[in-house]
Scaffold this motif. Structure first.
Motif, mmCIF file in Angstrom:
data_model
loop_
_atom_site.group_PDB
_atom_site.id
_atom_site.type_symbol
_atom_site.label_atom_id
_atom_site.label_comp_id
_atom_site.label_asym_id
_atom_site.label_seq_id
_atom_site.Cartn_x
_atom_site.Cartn_y
_atom_site.Cartn_z
ATOM 1 N N LEU A 100 0.691 -1.184 0.239
ATOM 2 C CA LEU A 100 0.153 -0.017 0.039
ATOM 3 C C LEU A 100 0.587 1.065 -0.103
ATOM 4 C CD1 LEU A 100 -2.966 -1.285 2.600
ATOM 5 C CD2 LEU A 100 -2.837 -1.032 -0.051
ATOM 6 N N GLY A 101 2.412 1.322 0.977
ATOM 7 C CA GLY A 101 2.792 2.781 0.541
ATOM 8 C C GLY A 101 3.550 2.706 -0.846
ATOM 9 N N LEU A 102 3.961 1.340 -1.138
ATOM 10 C CA LEU A 102 4.326 1.672 -2.358
ATOM 11 C C LEU A 102 3.560 2.033 -3.660
ATOM 12 C CD1 LEU A 102 6.826 -1.565 -3.120
ATOM 13 C CD2 LEU A 102 7.790 0.985 -3.079
ATOM 14 N N ALA A 103 2.484 1.068 -3.304
ATOM 15 C CA ALA A 103 0.986 1.543 -4.436
ATOM 16 C C ALA A 103 0.888 3.424 -4.437
ATOM 17 C CB ALA A 103 0.012 1.249 -4.549
ATOM 18 N N SER A 104 0.913 4.223 -3.224
ATOM 19 C CA SER A 104 0.609 5.741 -2.672
ATOM 20 C C SER A 104 2.087 6.410 -3.736
ATOM 21 C CB SER A 104 1.025 5.750 -1.976
ATOM 22 O OG SER A 104 -0.164 4.675 -1.204
ATOM 23 N N PHE A 105 3.542 5.707 -3.625
ATOM 24 C CA PHE A 105 4.121 6.087 -3.479
ATOM 25 C C PHE A 105 4.554 6.443 -5.607
ATOM 26 C CE2 PHE A 105 9.029 5.956 -4.585
ATOM 27 C CZ PHE A 105 9.288 7.364 -3.777
ATOM 28 N N VAL A 106 3.994 5.012 -5.757
ATOM 29 C CA VAL A 106 4.617 5.243 -7.462
ATOM 30 C C VAL A 106 3.930 6.154 -8.019
ATOM 31 C CG1 VAL A 106 4.033 3.425 -9.289
ATOM 32 C CG2 VAL A 106 5.674 2.874 -6.596
ATOM 33 N N MET A 107 2.292 5.928 -7.323
ATOM 34 C CA MET A 107 1.226 6.838 -7.986
ATOM 35 C C MET A 107 1.986 8.028 -8.151
ATOM 36 S SD MET A 107 -2.048 8.793 -8.021
ATOM 37 C CE MET A 107 -2.975 8.572 -6.953
ATOM 38 N N VAL A 108 1.654 8.547 -7.180
ATOM 39 C CA VAL A 108 1.737 10.304 -6.684
ATOM 40 C C VAL A 108 3.301 10.470 -7.020
ATOM 41 C CG1 VAL A 108 3.023 11.607 -4.515
ATOM 42 C CG2 VAL A 108 0.658 9.924 -4.777
ATOM 43 N N GLY A 109 4.263 9.487 -6.902
ATOM 44 C CA GLY A 109 5.529 9.875 -7.655
ATOM 45 C C GLY A 109 5.813 9.803 -9.235
ATOM 46 N N TRP A 110 5.075 8.919 -9.517
ATOM 47 C CA TRP A 110 5.211 8.742 -11.301
ATOM 48 C C TRP A 110 4.622 9.899 -11.851
ATOM 49 C CZ3 TRP A 110 8.247 6.730 -14.339
ATOM 50 C CH2 TRP A 110 7.667 6.274 -15.493
ATOM 51 N N TYR A 111 3.600 10.860 -11.112
ATOM 52 C CA TYR A 111 3.008 11.927 -11.725
ATOM 53 C C TYR A 111 3.389 13.249 -11.573
ATOM 54 C CZ TYR A 111 -2.070 9.799 -12.766
ATOM 55 O OH TYR A 111 -2.276 9.267 -13.411
ATOM 56 N N VAL A 112 4.768 13.369 -11.168
ATOM 57 C CA VAL A 112 5.405 14.442 -10.370
ATOM 58 C C VAL A 112 6.373 14.034 -11.563
ATOM 59 C CG1 VAL A 112 7.630 15.096 -9.178
ATOM 60 C CG2 VAL A 112 5.685 14.811 -7.867
ATOM 61 N N ILE A 113 6.576 12.656 -11.786
ATOM 62 C CA ILE A 113 7.748 12.514 -12.981
ATOM 63 C C ILE A 113 7.012 12.993 -14.278
ATOM 64 C CG2 ILE A 113 8.896 10.630 -14.344
ATOM 65 C CD1 ILE A 113 9.650 9.518 -12.130
ATOM 66 N N LEU A 133 -2.204 13.026 -3.415
ATOM 67 C CA LEU A 133 -1.955 11.849 -2.153
ATOM 68 C C LEU A 133 -3.687 11.870 -1.738
ATOM 69 C CD1 LEU A 133 1.043 13.039 -0.335
ATOM 70 C CD2 LEU A 133 0.289 10.981 -1.102
ATOM 71 N N ALA A 134 -4.332 13.384 -1.414
ATOM 72 C CA ALA A 134 -5.969 12.787 -0.990
ATOM 73 C C ALA A 134 -6.452 12.122 -2.165
ATOM 74 C CB ALA A 134 -6.218 14.152 -1.024
ATOM 75 N N GLN A 135 -6.511 11.757 -3.916
ATOM 76 C CA GLN A 135 -7.023 11.304 -4.065
ATOM 77 C C GLN A 135 -6.976 9.223 -3.767
ATOM 78 O OE1 GLN A 135 -8.292 12.218 -7.896
ATOM 79 N NE2 GLN A 135 -7.690 10.128 -9.084
ATOM 80 N N ASN A 136 -6.144 9.383 -3.692
ATOM 81 C CA ASN A 136 -4.726 8.231 -3.726
ATOM 82 C C ASN A 136 -5.510 7.600 -2.004
ATOM 83 O OD1 ASN A 136 -3.147 5.634 -4.207
ATOM 84 N ND2 ASN A 136 -2.484 6.435 -2.254
#
Length: 154
Positions: A100-113, A133-136
């Motif tokens: 769950l932590g990786l799911a959140s990190f990857v989704m938010v991080g990829w949108y930054v990239i 983050l809020a949507q996630n």
């Protein structure tokens, strides 16, 4: 075997379509934009059917929402971000919280990239973190509650 494959593909198609509808047409206004329920569909699928199905529904629904919403430049980024989100969210057992932590990190991080790749600048890329983050986390909560409801009723 073919019947089971057909049933699985049909279920994934229905969950993808439902996630697209929830993500495209159910929008909750916020001060910085809006929240959708796309992530709820992804998390529900991941909790209910596992990593592989979560990745398929996540990637396809994110891709299709951007196509329908008129943001083709984001389609591949959403495919990757939400596909990985769905994959990691489907981890079970002792790896659940890590997933769950990786799911959140990857989704938010990829949108930054993705924002940086699309030339939106560092400021815009960083500003988008809070909404993602809020949507996630909202999607994680709704997806988990829907999963629990189905498990208890089924």
């Amino acid at each position: 075997m073919t019947s089971n494959r057909t049933r699985t593909l049909t279920l994934l198609a229905i969950l993808t379509a439902l996630s697209v509808v929830l993500g495209r047409f159910v929008m909750i206004p916020t001060p910085t934009g809006f929240l959708t329920l796309l992530d709820a569909g992804i998390y529900f699928t991941s909790f209910y059917l596992g990593s592989k199905s979560g990745a398929i529904v996540g990637g396809l629904s994110g891709f299709l929402i951007d196509l329908l919403a008129g943001y083709p430049q984001w389609m591949v980024h959403s495919l990757i971000a939400h596909g990985l989100q769905g994959y990691f969210a489907g981890w079970t057992g002792k790896k659940r919280f890590l997933g769950l932590g990786l799911a959140s990190f990857v989704m938010v991080g990829w949108y930054v990239i993705g924002s940086l790749i699309l030339g939106q600048g560092l400021g815009a890329a960083l500003f988008g973190i809070w909404g993602n983050l809020a949507q996630n986390f909202f999607g994680m909560l709704v997806g988990y509650l829907a999963y629990q409801f189905l498990v208890k009723k089924g």
